[in-house]
Design an enzyme around this catalytic site. Structure first.
Site, PDB file in Angstrom:
ATOM      1  N   GLY A   1      -8.733   5.549  -0.931  1.00 49.38           N
ATOM      2  CA  GLY A   1      -7.791   4.769   0.595  1.00 49.38           C
ATOM      3  C   GLY A   1      -7.742   3.706   1.325  1.00 49.38           C
ATOM      4  O   GLY A   1      -8.894   3.149   1.287  1.00 49.38           O
TER       5      GLY A   1
ATOM      6  N   PHE B   1       1.678   2.044  -3.363  1.00 47.53           N
ATOM      7  CA  PHE B   1       0.770   2.143  -3.882  1.00 47.53           C
ATOM      8  C   PHE B   1       0.411   4.070  -4.351  1.00 47.53           C
ATOM      9  O   PHE B   1       0.775   4.509  -4.877  1.00 47.53           O
ATOM     10  CB  PHE B   1      -0.400   1.034  -3.137  1.00 47.53           C
ATOM     11  CG  PHE B   1      -1.264   1.486  -4.608  1.00 47.53           C
ATOM     12  CD1 PHE B   1      -1.651   1.316  -5.894  1.00 47.53           C
ATOM     13  CD2 PHE B   1      -2.603   1.845  -3.522  1.00 47.53           C
ATOM     14  CE1 PHE B   1      -2.502   1.119  -6.055  1.00 47.53           C
ATOM     15  CE2 PHE B   1      -3.787   1.239  -4.297  1.00 47.53           C
ATOM     16  CZ  PHE B   1      -4.312   1.475  -5.921  1.00 47.53           C
TER      17      PHE B   1
ATOM     18  N   GLU C   1     -12.807  -3.868   1.697  1.00 49.04           N
ATOM     19  CA  GLU C   1     -11.775  -4.695   1.203  1.00 49.04           C
ATOM     20  C   GLU C   1     -10.697  -5.072   2.002  1.00 49.04           C
ATOM     21  O   GLU C   1      -9.934  -3.792   2.073  1.00 49.04           O
ATOM     22  CB  GLU C   1     -10.961  -3.271   0.093  1.00 49.04           C
ATOM     23  CG  GLU C   1      -9.848  -3.394  -0.701  1.00 49.04           C
ATOM     24  CD  GLU C   1      -9.267  -2.399  -1.347  1.00 49.04           C
ATOM     25  OE1 GLU C   1      -9.997  -1.132  -1.360  1.00 49.04           O
ATOM     26  OE2 GLU C   1      -8.739  -2.769  -2.335  1.00 49.04           O
TER      27      GLU C   1
ATOM     28  N   HIS D   1     -10.584  11.374  -0.071  1.00 50.01           N
ATOM     29  CA  HIS D   1      -9.863  10.201   1.144  1.00 50.01           C
ATOM     30  C   HIS D   1     -10.265  10.229   1.724  1.00 50.01           C
ATOM     31  O   HIS D   1     -10.591  11.117   2.823  1.00 50.01           O
ATOM     32  CB  HIS D   1      -7.981  10.483   0.740  1.00 50.01           C
ATOM     33  CG  HIS D   1      -7.496   9.576   0.442  1.00 50.01           C
ATOM     34  ND1 HIS D   1      -7.365   8.977   2.271  1.00 50.01           N
ATOM     35  CD2 HIS D   1      -6.129   8.971   0.241  1.00 50.01           C
ATOM     36  CE1 HIS D   1      -6.467   8.329   1.965  1.00 50.01           C
ATOM     37  NE2 HIS D   1      -5.656   8.181   0.747  1.00 50.01           N
TER      38      HIS D   1
ATOM     39  N   TRP E   1       1.133  -0.901   0.223  1.00 53.27           N
ATOM     40  CA  TRP E   1      -0.058   0.264  -0.280  1.00 53.27           C
ATOM     41  C   TRP E   1       0.687   1.299   0.343  1.00 53.27           C
ATOM     42  O   TRP E   1       0.275   2.695  -0.739  1.00 53.27           O
ATOM     43  CB  TRP E   1      -1.040   0.172   1.264  1.00 53.27           C
ATOM     44  CG  TRP E   1      -1.795  -0.379   0.781  1.00 53.27           C
ATOM     45  CD1 TRP E   1      -2.639  -1.721   1.133  1.00 53.27           C
ATOM     46  CD2 TRP E   1      -3.508   0.008  -0.215  1.00 53.27           C
ATOM     47  NE1 TRP E   1      -4.075  -1.894   0.758  1.00 53.27           N
ATOM     48  CE2 TRP E   1      -4.328  -0.377  -0.010  1.00 53.27           C
ATOM     49  CE3 TRP E   1      -4.100   1.474   0.075  1.00 53.27           C
ATOM     50  CZ2 TRP E   1      -6.151  -0.398  -0.499  1.00 53.27           C
ATOM     51  CZ3 TRP E   1      -5.006   1.464  -0.225  1.00 53.27           C
ATOM     52  CH2 TRP E   1      -6.582   0.711  -0.597  1.00 53.27           C
TER      53      TRP E   1
ATOM     54  N   HIS F   1     -15.502  -3.579  -4.085  1.00 56.02           N
ATOM     55  CA  HIS F   1     -14.375  -4.572  -4.169  1.00 56.02           C
ATOM     56  C   HIS F   1     -16.093  -5.845  -3.199  1.00 56.02           C
ATOM     57  O   HIS F   1     -16.514  -6.615  -3.703  1.00 56.02           O
ATOM     58  CB  HIS F   1     -13.209  -4.632  -3.210  1.00 56.02           C
ATOM     59  CG  HIS F   1     -12.921  -3.977  -3.711  1.00 56.02           C
ATOM     60  ND1 HIS F   1     -11.711  -4.529  -4.506  1.00 56.02           N
ATOM     61  CD2 HIS F   1     -11.872  -2.586  -3.729  1.00 56.02           C
ATOM     62  CE1 HIS F   1     -10.921  -3.654  -5.361  1.00 56.02           C
ATOM     63  NE2 HIS F   1     -11.447  -2.471  -4.715  1.00 56.02           N
TER      64      HIS F   1
END
Ligand SMILES: [Zn+2]
Ligand SMILES: [Zn+2]
Lengths: 506, 506
Positions: free
Chosen positions: A323, A204, A356, A290, A201, A381
């Protein structure tokens, strides 16, 4: 799609079995009961009730044969990390069919900042004039287009003109390759590079920061979007809903544009693209903020979203929070902000990322239920959904589909072998589902075909067939934000292409 | 256990939600509806309806606190391979509590040949006199107890007296360590040692061949069983059902014993153990045959099983097929043999391994439904069950529990991160479930506590609590082959120990 009334046949078989179970035919299964129950299981899965035409049935059998061969091979791509599986997938005849499939399918879960293949960013964007680069202390890069030397950034080396630097470095190929490393998670040894979710992450989010200065340059922003639509179009996708924070874009002279400018640009690029590709339905925007922001910032974002939707009804379709869920605040933390539209009497469709996570029973794991209670239109997700029988039932009853992004879940280390992806449970139950690719450029999975491959071959296993693909394609239009009339037109257009595809690939 | 009538409350909340969904209260969740739905989800899970006493509630809260700390730590053992996780688990205060827990729980899925810690085999059995060893071409070992030099085995070196060899080798510690390597899958780098299911199954079967000559020696057979019961007893297990092929045992002079001798021995060892440990209920036998045998061999085994059950009603409880499902024949292939008891009017409870596979929709994946149609009493593993909604419903309606063996599934590479184990779905739905350890000695997981840890911390996540553990413990008696009266007595005995445990660990 013809529906078979499987409910009544199920009740019948159960009663036969209860008799058996009570001792009447204990231990000797009646082959017809067995067939019945097997058939019932086939009916229940995604695509299980899709009636196939004779040509479709034949193509489906061909796919089945190919899948058997793929399973018998020495390497089964869905069981491997995508970064290692990709060359095998590219050689797969199933993948080649999926690429050609006029999926008509819409990509409903892609983040705008990770839409376009990174090669395009390097080979096209970084070769434009006035591009400055600097290097951060944490070994990343920043870019800035500017007519004059940009102001220094904290924790970054002095800005240098990329053109100059590239010339100095001598070997442009190597240099460009080193740039690519900053723009994508792709690597040949993902297990070593990303030992934990935290590490992956971290990389990412660094990647998004690295490309930010490139894609926020106003002229690039337009071209990037156009190129993104083109790549989807080439992959036989006909519509896309992009999640984006509508970033502040800037000009060479340092002047900046508001979020409205972005929406305006979406409209213009859509028109331009549609003029050249009348069978493409365009891109729409899910405005995001976010989840590490404060409740008042989220409130402001919701208010903006409401007014954007009034101003740009054709492109602006809804709202989401983005996020890392595990490290961010849960939806319930923002309940005041998220209740705003209803309390104001305004309409704002939600498209929440939820579930997620691998952490069962935590506060964040509660996002699934809350997303549904806030009346989300789809769930991003929903990886944890099968662990939540009540939320799962609600999602089904409310017709709220899961946006399944298998490669994303694997790369971000929620699951390793995709045969174990929890969506296998949902697929076997015929849960409302669409397939998408989340961040294709970061994962090296341009378009949708790679994720379709993983869903069809890995998650669906031998049970999924052409009916599954057909239902997934139709779902992507059914669960989109298109108006009922647009959906009807889109379905008609898709059906034509689909029939052509079936005929050509028998 | 008090049951709350959650069905009606669920219907009520659904109707509230449907109203919301139809637009009446769209987008503003009523906190009481939210609480209601969250509560409903809590009710549904395994242990969700167990009413806890005040002391139990306090212990449960303590466990929850400990679990939170474990999740916040730098290493989360259920997300790691067990071979790497074991030292962390041993240090876990939750694990220590689980060890002490008078689980009353029965171990319902253990293979007899993998019951006793390998250290005991090396330090006790291989140090006995008259033990010969030879080395196979595929780098494994064979053993034979004999008063004289045994006959040569094909593909094996000449037999040498172990005593002599050990003396020659000088360093007995190193030598013994090299023996251990042949008796277990345990290794410090499992990912490198076992890159695929094929490799790990290969080593797994080799391990059984390696110890075979040791445990089939008649005197060892008796001691082995006694030691096995002792290790379970020390782990606070009070009853066990062992899967075994009832191997041909042999004496020093080469004379051999029949399968009946094994059953006779089980009876005797049970009596001997019970005399010294009156709170242990003994070991019973599920007679097994390998699924790579021919239909007529399986038929013969079924016939044997029927007559053993008549001869030894106290120890012989049923029948199963063993071996790698993916590479073996499916249950349906043996349908004639498996229909035999019913057609003969005989009773033979089945305890089939089924669904121990990642391959969805294959012939082998059909074992789950067939196991149920053959009226299996329990399902070994049922790893694939959540992919089979019809079989899952049948399993639940028929009260057929899954024997969950998390460490086995991880070591044999069905799943890597145990938070993704499909049993998380079953646990969240309150599916009938027992926890067992499959092959503890091969996996280095003596007893049941390690598997309980993985199920409680990894698979259950933050949702599972003391009620979950209580239900799992009770389940292991409820779904055992004990008679109704024995179950009642066992439950009473267990309850006493349980209450004591709760008081002592507040
Ligand atoms: Zn996303
Ligand atoms: Zn087993």
């Amino acid at each position: 799609m013809g529906l078979l009334s499987s409910v009544s046949c199920w009740t019948a078989t159960i009663s036969v079995l209860v008799l058996c179970w009570a001792g009447v035919c204990l231990g000797v299964p009646d082959p017809s009961v067995r067939d019945h129950l097997m058939q019932e299981e086939v009916f229940r899965q995604v695509g299980g009730r899709v009636l196939l035409t004779e040509p479709e049935r034949r193509l489906s059998e061909r796919l089945c044969e190919l899948k058997k061969q793929e399973m018998a091979g020495p390497q089964f791509p869905p069981a491997m990390h995508f970064f290692k599986a990709r060359p095998f997938i590219r050689r797969s005849p199933i993948f080649n069919l999926l690429q050609k499939m006029p999926k008509g399918r819409a990509a409903l879960h892609i983040h705008a900042a990770s839409l376009v293949d990174v090669d395009w960013l390097v080979k096209n964007v970084t070769y434009r004039p006035h591009c400055y680069v600097c290097f951060t202390q944490d070994k990343s890069v920043r870019f800035r287009f500017s007519t004059q030397q940009p102001l220094c950034q904290p924790q970054c080396s002095p800005w240098i003109l990329l053109e100059t630097l590239r010339r100095k470095m001598g070997n442009a190929t190597d240099f460009d390759h080193s740039l690519v490393q900053n723009f994508t998670l792709f690597t040949s040894d993902p297990e070593a590079a990303y030992p934990s979710q935290e590490v992956v992450w971290n990389k990412f989010e660094k990647t998004f920061s690295a490309i930010s200065g490139l894609v926020r340059h106003a002229p690039v922003f337009k071209d990037y979007l156009y190129e993104g639509l083109m790549q989807l179009y080439m992959d036989n996708v006909m519509y896309v809903e992009l999640r984006t924070e509508l970033p502040e874009t800037y000009e060479l002279d340092g002047g900046t544009h508001s979020k409205s400018w972005c929406l305006q640009t979406y409209q213009e690029v859509n028109q331009k693209f549609a003029a050249q590709h009348p069978d493409f339905l365009g891109a729409r925007v899910i405005f995001t903020v976010h989840r590490n922001r404060s409740p008042s910032q989220v409130k402001e974002a919701v208010q903006n979203a409401i007014s954007f939707r009034k101003q740009f009804p054709e492109v602006m379709v809804g709202f989401d929070l983005v996020g890392h869920e595990d490290t961010g605040k849960p939806l319930w933390y923002f309940k005041e902000a998220l209740s705003l539209p209803m309390n104001m009497g305004a309409t704002l469709p939600y498209f929440f990322h939820a579930g997620e996570t691998d952490w069962e029973g935590t506060e964040v794991d509660g996002n699934l239920l809350d997303a549904l209670l806030f009346n989300t239109s789809r769930i991003g997700h929903g990886f944890a959904l099968p662990h939540h029988p009540v939320a799962k039932e609600l999602s089904r009853k409310m017709g709220v589909p899961i946006e399944l992004c298998p490669i994303s879940n694997q790369v971000l280390k929620l699951v390793s072998d995709l045969r174990n992806h929890p969506a296998a449970v949902l697929m076997s139950e015929g849960h409302p589902l669409v397939v998408s690719s989340d961040d294709p450029s970061m994962f090296g999975s341009t378009g949708l075909s790679y994720d379709f491959y993983e869903a069809f071959v890995g998650i669906g296993g031998m049970k999924s067939h052409l009916g599954t693909l057909k239902e997934l394609a139709i779902n992507s239009l059914r669960y989109s934000s298109l108006s009922p009339q647009q959906k009807e037109e889109a379905l008609a257009l898709w059906q034509k292409k689909w029939d052509k595809f079936v005929c050509e690939n028998l």
